[in-house]
Design a protein around this motif. Structure first.
Motif, mmCIF file in Angstrom:
data_model
loop_
_atom_site.group_PDB
_atom_site.id
_atom_site.type_symbol
_atom_site.label_atom_id
_atom_site.label_comp_id
_atom_site.label_asym_id
_atom_site.label_seq_id
_atom_site.Cartn_x
_atom_site.Cartn_y
_atom_site.Cartn_z
ATOM 1 N N GLN A 158 40.468 63.597 -23.069
ATOM 2 C CA GLN A 158 39.458 64.574 -23.464
ATOM 3 C C GLN A 158 39.023 64.371 -24.913
ATOM 4 O OE1 GLN A 158 41.561 68.205 -22.516
ATOM 5 N NE2 GLN A 158 40.641 68.365 -20.487
ATOM 6 N N ALA A 159 39.996 64.072 -25.784
ATOM 7 C CA ALA A 159 39.675 63.819 -27.192
ATOM 8 C C ALA A 159 38.826 62.560 -27.326
ATOM 9 C CB ALA A 159 40.969 63.674 -27.997
ATOM 10 N N ASN B 299 35.290 63.311 -26.187
ATOM 11 C CA ASN B 299 34.556 64.060 -27.216
ATOM 12 C C ASN B 299 34.111 63.139 -28.348
ATOM 13 O OD1 ASN B 299 34.919 66.459 -25.824
ATOM 14 N ND2 ASN B 299 36.773 67.012 -26.938
ATOM 15 N N ASN B 300 34.999 62.209 -28.726
ATOM 16 C CA ASN B 300 34.681 61.252 -29.779
ATOM 17 C C ASN B 300 33.547 60.325 -29.347
ATOM 18 O OD1 ASN B 300 35.105 59.978 -32.314
ATOM 19 N ND2 ASN B 300 36.237 58.343 -31.301
ATOM 20 N N GLU C 282 31.220 61.032 -27.133
ATOM 21 C CA GLU C 282 29.985 61.813 -27.103
ATOM 22 C C GLU C 282 29.389 61.952 -28.503
ATOM 23 O OE1 GLU C 282 28.361 66.181 -25.526
ATOM 24 O OE2 GLU C 282 30.495 65.684 -25.464
ATOM 25 N N LYS C 283 30.250 62.183 -29.498
ATOM 26 C CA LYS C 283 29.775 62.322 -30.878
ATOM 27 C C LYS C 283 29.181 61.004 -31.387
ATOM 28 C CE LYS C 283 31.147 63.756 -35.540
ATOM 29 N NZ LYS C 283 30.411 62.648 -36.168
ATOM 30 N N THR D 167 25.869 60.452 -29.715
ATOM 31 C CA THR D 167 24.860 61.373 -30.240
ATOM 32 C C THR D 167 24.365 60.912 -31.607
ATOM 33 O OG1 THR D 167 25.831 63.269 -29.071
ATOM 34 C CG2 THR D 167 24.420 63.755 -30.961
#
Length: 209
Positions: free
Chosen positions: A103-104, A107-108, A110-111, A114
């Protein structure tokens, strides 16, 4: 007044396509380790299901057979099952850690995507605006509207194809200039290395004398 479709500029220009491909390639590269970890998690989940079913079955069988077993045999069998149960709990905790890590990482990812998307779109947006401004000044366009924000506009006033063509020319020119600058720098480095090598060679010759 003329109109331009920003969406078509993105999807129909070679410049826009190249950016989309770059973003997709980067996402695939960053996602590959996550896919590997996800597969490990799925395998561990399957193993835990199998282990749980096996433990429940063996505990049930031990309970049924306990009356016909000696105390020592019953204790040995029970101890072995308790050890397996402890290992099962360890695997469950490991699964939880793997899920949290995944999950971490997600998230990384995705950042990063982005940030990269905003950076690439920012560069494209600046280049598109520059291209539109140049064309507007050249052809005397007094007002340029983006079709995405207009309720209706006659297709005849759309200059999207012209912008797409000019954008690709401008991008190609910029890339060619960067390539030439890079080649020039490489040539300079090669020359400097050549001079350095000759200097070393001369020093060696002098030393021999």
């Amino acid at each position: 007044m003329v109109t331009i479709s920003g969406q078509k500029v993105m999807t129909e220009s070679e410049t826009g396509k190249a950016i989309q491909l770059k973003l997709q390639d980067e996402q695939n590269k960053l996602a590959k380790p996550l896919q590997t970890d996800e597969k490990k998690i799925q395998d561990l989940e399957k193993q835990l299901i199998t282990d749980k079913e096996s433990l429940e079955k063996d505990f049930t069988e031990l309970d049924k057979a306990s009356k016909s077993m000696t105390a020592e045999a019953r204790e040995q069998k029970g101890e072995a099952l308790r050890d397996r149960a402890l290992k099962f709990e360890d695997k469950k905790r490991e699964l939880e850690r793997m899920i949290q890590k995944l999950q971490a990482q997600a998230n990384n990812l995705e950042k990063k995507m982005t940030d990269m998307y905003q950076k690439e779109m920012g560069k494209l947006d600046s280049l598109v605006k520059e291209t539109i401004k140049d064309l507007a000044q050249k052809h005397g366009w007094e007002v340029v509207l983006m079709e995405e924000s207009v309720v209706y506009a006659n297709p005849k006033v759309s200059k999207t194809p012209m912008v797409v063509e000019e954008l690709d020319k401008k991008a190609k020119s910029i890339n060619q200039a960067k390539k030439q600058a890079l080649e020039s720098n490489l040539t300079k480095v090669e020359k400097d290395l050549g001079k350095a090598a000759q200097t070393v060679k001369n020093d060696v010759e002098d030393f021999k004398i």
